[in-house]
Write a protein that holds these residues in place. Structure first.
Motif, PDB file in Angstrom:
ATOM      1  N   UNK A  60       0.856  -1.185   0.000  1.00  0.00           N
ATOM      2  CA  UNK A  60       0.000   0.000   0.000  1.00  0.00           C
ATOM      3  C   UNK A  60       0.890   1.231   0.000  1.00  0.00           C
ATOM      4  N   UNK A  61       0.668   2.144  -0.951  1.00  0.00           N
ATOM      5  CA  UNK A  61       1.471   3.354  -1.067  1.00  0.00           C
ATOM      6  C   UNK A  61       0.628   4.579  -0.767  1.00  0.00           C
ATOM      7  N   UNK A  62       1.255   5.572  -0.134  1.00  0.00           N
ATOM      8  CA  UNK A  62       0.585   6.821   0.202  1.00  0.00           C
ATOM      9  C   UNK A  62       1.307   7.974  -0.476  1.00  0.00           C
ATOM     10  N   UNK A  63       0.531   8.868  -1.135  1.00  0.00           N
ATOM     11  CA  UNK A  63       1.096   9.996  -1.859  1.00  0.00           C
ATOM     12  C   UNK A  63       0.542  11.303  -1.291  1.00  0.00           C
ATOM     13  N   UNK A  64       1.325  12.390  -1.431  1.00  0.00           N
ATOM     14  CA  UNK A  64       0.820  13.689  -1.006  1.00  0.00           C
ATOM     15  C   UNK A  64       0.022  14.333  -2.133  1.00  0.00           C
ATOM     16  N   UNK A  65      -0.426  15.570  -1.923  1.00  0.00           N
ATOM     17  CA  UNK A  65      -1.283  16.239  -2.901  1.00  0.00           C
ATOM     18  C   UNK A  65      -0.571  16.478  -4.233  1.00  0.00           C
ATOM     19  N   UNK A  66       0.753  16.509  -4.230  1.00  0.00           N
ATOM     20  CA  UNK A  66       1.519  16.736  -5.449  1.00  0.00           C
ATOM     21  C   UNK A  66       1.925  15.429  -6.135  1.00  0.00           C
ATOM     22  N   UNK A  67       1.479  14.311  -5.594  1.00  0.00           N
ATOM     23  CA  UNK A  67       1.807  13.029  -6.201  1.00  0.00           C
ATOM     24  C   UNK A  67       3.129  12.441  -5.753  1.00  0.00           C
ATOM     25  N   UNK A  68       3.765  13.054  -4.723  1.00  0.00           N
ATOM     26  CA  UNK A  68       5.034  12.538  -4.225  1.00  0.00           C
ATOM     27  C   UNK A  68       4.787  11.373  -3.284  1.00  0.00           C
ATOM     28  N   UNK A  69       5.557  10.297  -3.472  1.00  0.00           N
ATOM     29  CA  UNK A  69       5.439   9.129  -2.605  1.00  0.00           C
ATOM     30  C   UNK A  69       5.892   9.488  -1.198  1.00  0.00           C
ATOM     31  N   UNK A  70       5.004   9.274  -0.216  1.00  0.00           N
ATOM     32  CA  UNK A  70       5.337   9.562   1.175  1.00  0.00           C
ATOM     33  C   UNK A  70       5.714   8.300   1.945  1.00  0.00           C
ATOM     34  N   UNK A  93       6.663  -4.505   6.699  1.00  0.00           N
ATOM     35  CA  UNK A  93       7.853  -3.848   6.149  1.00  0.00           C
ATOM     36  C   UNK A  93       7.406  -2.489   5.615  1.00  0.00           C
ATOM     37  N   UNK A  94       8.009  -1.441   6.139  1.00  0.00           N
ATOM     38  CA  UNK A  94       7.572  -0.091   5.794  1.00  0.00           C
ATOM     39  C   UNK A  94       8.736   0.793   5.373  1.00  0.00           C
ATOM     40  N   UNK A  95       8.376   1.778   4.526  1.00  0.00           N
ATOM     41  CA  UNK A  95       9.374   2.748   4.067  1.00  0.00           C
ATOM     42  C   UNK A  95       8.723   4.117   4.043  1.00  0.00           C
ATOM     43  N   UNK A  96       9.430   5.117   4.575  1.00  0.00           N
ATOM     44  CA  UNK A  96       8.937   6.486   4.584  1.00  0.00           C
ATOM     45  C   UNK A  96       9.976   7.391   3.940  1.00  0.00           C
ATOM     46  N   UNK A  97       9.503   8.349   3.129  1.00  0.00           N
ATOM     47  CA  UNK A  97      10.408   9.261   2.422  1.00  0.00           C
ATOM     48  C   UNK A  97      10.085  10.689   2.856  1.00  0.00           C
ATOM     49  N   UNK A  98      11.055  11.357   3.473  1.00  0.00           N
ATOM     50  CA  UNK A  98      10.867  12.732   3.924  1.00  0.00           C
ATOM     51  C   UNK A  98      10.913  13.688   2.734  1.00  0.00           C
ATOM     52  N   UNK A  99      10.561  14.949   2.981  1.00  0.00           N
ATOM     53  CA  UNK A  99      10.543  15.942   1.910  1.00  0.00           C
ATOM     54  C   UNK A  99      11.919  16.125   1.279  1.00  0.00           C
ATOM     55  N   UNK A 100      12.971  15.984   2.095  1.00  0.00           N
ATOM     56  CA  UNK A 100      14.329  16.158   1.563  1.00  0.00           C
ATOM     57  C   UNK A 100      14.913  14.846   1.037  1.00  0.00           C
ATOM     58  N   UNK A 101      14.107  13.798   0.962  1.00  0.00           N
ATOM     59  CA  UNK A 101      14.576  12.533   0.405  1.00  0.00           C
ATOM     60  C   UNK A 101      15.131  11.548   1.408  1.00  0.00           C
ATOM     61  N   UNK A 102      15.166  11.906   2.686  1.00  0.00           N
ATOM     62  CA  UNK A 102      15.688  10.987   3.697  1.00  0.00           C
ATOM     63  C   UNK A 102      14.794   9.765   3.822  1.00  0.00           C
TER      64      UNK A 102
END
Length: 209
Positions: A60-70, A93-102
């Motif tokens: 399951x993937x979650x995206x922000x309003x601009x279509x960026x994978x969160x 198993x989870x993965x999170x991507x910060x605004x700066x790519x971390x």
């Protein structure tokens, strides 16, 4: 007599269509009024403590309003509980991507996530890892950070991890253990409580505040 019959025929030919239309309208109204009410199909109610659906080997993937994978959540089996709109996951198993790519990764035997994956509780062999961040203009490098414990509560968008159970924290080559912990990555503040122990390796990174 013949004249009256002709007048009657003329009258019928003139008004019969109107009468028929009226009767048709009246009959239609009667049918609508007396027709049985259609049965509305209702889904069977699900008990509050029972899932309404399940998934196997999913992502399951979650995206922000601009279509960026969160964030992205994977697991062997997931069960959705409608009463709380939460997802219980086996072998999460989870993965999170910060605004700066971390990148932040998390794994556990079982996990409980809210609808958008912004709040995740990890149970059993819980590990949360934030990958090392190289030095950038105006910002110093950040070493790899890892949390381990039987229970970890992660807030992916706020970049917070907390636990009210014993944890182990590894930051670069340094290691800390405590009975409870709260870490805020945005503020770079770590709070350890209970029996706290630390091992600082020579040449290692400085401990967080």
């Amino acid at each position: 007599m013949m004249r009256r019959m002709l007048q009657a025929v003329d009258w019928l030919s003139l008004y019969l269509p109107v009468l028929l239309m009226g009767l048709l309208a009246l009959g239609t109204w009667w049918l609508v009024r007396n027709a049985p009410t259609p049965l509305v199909a209702t889904a069977p109610k699900v008990a509050a403590d029972q899932p309404d659906y399940s998934m196997k080997t999913f992502a399951v993937k979650s995206f922000d309003a601009k279509g960026r994978l969160q964030s992205e959540v994977q697991g062997d089996t997931a069960r959705h509980f409608p009463a709380t709109d939460t997802l219980e996951i086996d072998k999460a198993r989870m993965r999170s991507i910060a605004l700066d790519g971390r990148l932040t990764f998390a794994t556990s035997d079982r996990a409980l996530s809210n609808a958008d994956g912004s709040e995740v509780q990890l149970f059993g062999n819980a590990i949360v890892t934030r990958e090392a961040v190289p030095a950038r203009q105006g910002a110093s490098a950040q070493p790899r950070l890892e949390f381990r414990g039987e229970f970890l509560h992660a807030f992916t968008q706020e970049e917070k991890v907390r636990s009210n159970q014993p944890v182990q924290l590894t930051r670069g080559s340094d290691r800390f253990t405590a009975d409870a912990m709260e870490y805020n990555n945005l503020d770079q503040v770590l709070q350890l409580s209970g029996r706290v122990r630390g091992m600082l390796m020579p040449g290692g990174t400085a401990a967080p505040k």
